[in-house]
Scaffold this active site. Structure first.
Site, short mmCIF file in Angstrom:
data_model
loop_
_atom_site.label_atom_id
_atom_site.label_comp_id
_atom_site.label_asym_id
_atom_site.label_seq_id
_atom_site.Cartn_x
_atom_site.Cartn_y
_atom_site.Cartn_z
N TYR A 1 13.01 -14.07 -8.09
CA TYR A 1 11.91 -13.18 -8.49
C TYR A 1 12.16 -12.62 -9.91
O TYR A 1 11.26 -12.60 -10.74
CB TYR A 1 11.82 -12.05 -7.47
CG TYR A 1 10.67 -11.09 -7.65
CD1 TYR A 1 9.40 -11.38 -7.14
CD2 TYR A 1 10.85 -9.86 -8.29
CE1 TYR A 1 8.35 -10.48 -7.29
CE2 TYR A 1 9.80 -8.96 -8.43
CZ TYR A 1 8.56 -9.27 -7.93
OH TYR A 1 7.51 -8.37 -8.07
N GLN B 1 17.61 -7.50 -10.36
CA GLN B 1 17.73 -6.80 -9.07
C GLN B 1 18.59 -7.63 -8.13
O GLN B 1 18.42 -8.85 -8.04
CB GLN B 1 16.33 -6.56 -8.46
CG GLN B 1 16.33 -5.84 -7.13
CD GLN B 1 16.95 -4.46 -7.19
OE1 GLN B 1 18.17 -4.33 -7.19
NE2 GLN B 1 16.12 -3.43 -7.26
P1 NDP Z 1 0.90 -7.94 -2.05
O1 NDP Z 1 1.90 -8.75 -1.30
O2 NDP Z 1 0.42 -6.66 -1.46
O3 NDP Z 1 -0.38 -8.88 -2.36
C1 NDP Z 1 -0.17 -10.12 -2.94
C2 NDP Z 1 -1.50 -10.76 -3.28
O4 NDP Z 1 -1.22 -12.03 -3.88
C3 NDP Z 1 -2.35 -11.05 -2.05
O5 NDP Z 1 -3.71 -10.93 -2.40
C4 NDP Z 1 -2.02 -12.50 -1.74
O6 NDP Z 1 -3.08 -13.19 -1.04
C5 NDP Z 1 -1.87 -13.05 -3.15
N1 NDP Z 1 -1.10 -14.26 -3.21
C6 NDP Z 1 0.18 -14.46 -2.80
N2 NDP Z 1 0.53 -15.74 -3.02
C7 NDP Z 1 -0.53 -16.35 -3.58
C8 NDP Z 1 -0.81 -17.67 -4.01
N3 NDP Z 1 0.11 -18.63 -3.92
N4 NDP Z 1 -2.02 -17.96 -4.51
C9 NDP Z 1 -2.98 -17.00 -4.59
N5 NDP Z 1 -2.78 -15.73 -4.21
C10 NDP Z 1 -1.58 -15.42 -3.70
O7 NDP Z 1 1.50 -7.74 -3.48
P2 NDP Z 1 1.47 -6.44 -4.44
O8 NDP Z 1 0.09 -5.93 -4.55
O9 NDP Z 1 2.56 -5.54 -4.03
O10 NDP Z 1 1.94 -7.10 -5.82
C11 NDP Z 1 1.02 -7.62 -6.75
C12 NDP Z 1 1.77 -8.10 -7.97
O11 NDP Z 1 2.53 -7.03 -8.53
C13 NDP Z 1 2.79 -9.21 -7.66
O12 NDP Z 1 2.83 -10.12 -8.72
C14 NDP Z 1 4.09 -8.46 -7.57
O13 NDP Z 1 5.19 -9.29 -7.85
C15 NDP Z 1 3.88 -7.40 -8.63
N6 NDP Z 1 4.72 -6.22 -8.48
C16 NDP Z 1 4.61 -5.45 -7.37
C17 NDP Z 1 5.39 -4.32 -7.25
C18 NDP Z 1 5.29 -3.43 -6.07
O14 NDP Z 1 6.03 -2.45 -6.05
N7 NDP Z 1 4.41 -3.65 -5.13
C19 NDP Z 1 6.38 -3.96 -8.28
C20 NDP Z 1 6.39 -4.84 -9.41
C21 NDP Z 1 5.59 -5.93 -9.48
P3 NDP Z 1 -3.25 -13.04 0.57
O15 NDP Z 1 -3.86 -11.69 0.80
O16 NDP Z 1 -4.17 -14.15 0.95
O17 NDP Z 1 -1.88 -13.17 1.16
#
Ligand code: NDP
Length: 240
Positions: free
Chosen positions: A147, A141
């Protein structure tokens, strides 16, 4: 006895839906999160699922917190490596920290959690690891070399670790979500998002629950013959 499951980033977004799907499937779930205490507290009140704060990019924190969870709830049978971050920008604008942070959390987190939990799964002869990759790890991307590299790395990591677990009752799989309606996607500027949705054959963003149902299947007893695979759940946006 209920399986013990840890979902990283399990307190909101896709992770919350995964935590709920595993709870519905009968597992005792612990959701990890990074820093958003308010969301985590509300999540626990709403769902009854325990939340534990640590950074999955911190190796020792993963080892220590998984040991504490095992002591409190029982040995960890299921790990869903869902925690992920973005630090987007073209290569010219991307700092070393943007590169490193994303590799450290998105890919390093999978390694750290596997180091903490995989040996115990092997010893007990049963385990499930599901790593959340991305369509952008499969297809690349613009503005996401960090990423895309980390998510692409997850797919290689999954296939390699699956080979180590295969004879021991431990499956390791990945799910590559397409664009899902969460906070992460809400951060994408509206005109860019419109163009993205126009390219999804199903004609809409996915819902977190649609990813969670795939995870629940891969974590189930029924999925014992599925390992080293990547399930694409993307509305037909990337087929290969
Ligand atoms: P969000 O940003 O909505 O949520 C991310 C979550 O990960 C939160 O609970 C956050 O905690 C936690 N988090 C972030 N960094 C850390 C860390 N260093 N240690 C522990 N926890 C951490 O993400 P999404 O729900 O959108 O995405 C979830 C997964 O899916 C990710 O891996 C993303 O890359 C993948 N993904 C998402 C897509 C999308 O369209 N949304 C598409 C493809 C893949 P806190 O709440 O405390 O910040």
């Amino acid at each position: 006895m209920a399986r013990i499951a840890v979902v990283t980033g399990g307190s909101r977004g896709i992770g919350e839906a995964i935590s709920l799907a595993l709870q519905k499937a009968g597992a005792t779930v612990v959701a990890n999160y990074a820093g958003n205490d308010e969301k985590a507290r509300a999540f626990t009140e709403r769902t009854g699922i325990a939340a534990r704060k640590w950074d999955v990019g911190d190796h020792q924190a993963c080892i220590d917190n998984c040991a504490a969870i095992a002591a409190e709830f029982g040995p960890i049978d299921i790990v869903v490596n869902n925690a992920g971050i973005t630090r987007d920008g073209t290569l010219a604008r991307m700092s070393y920290d943007d590169w490193h942070d994303v590799m450290r959390v998105n890919l390093g987190g999978c390694f750290n959690m596997a180091k903490a939990c995989f040996p115990g799964m092997v010893e007990r002869g049963w385990g499930r690891i599901v790593n959340i990759g991305s369509i952008n790890g499969q297809a690349g991307q613009y503005g996401q070399v960090n990423y895309a590299a980390a998510k692409s790395g997850i797919h290689g990591f999954t296939k390699a670790l699956a080979q180590e677990g295969a004879k021991k009752g431990v499956t390791v799989n990945a799910i590559a979500p397409g664009y899902i309606d969460t906070d992460m996607v809400a951060a994408v500027p509206a005109p860019v998002l419109e163009k993205i949705v126009a390219k999804i054959p199903v004609g809409r963003l996915g819902q977190a629950e649609e990813i969670a149902r795939g995870v629940a299947f891969l974590c189930s007893e029924n999925a014992g013959f599925v390992t080293g695979s990547t399930m694409s759940i993307n509305g037909g946006q990337h087929m290969y």
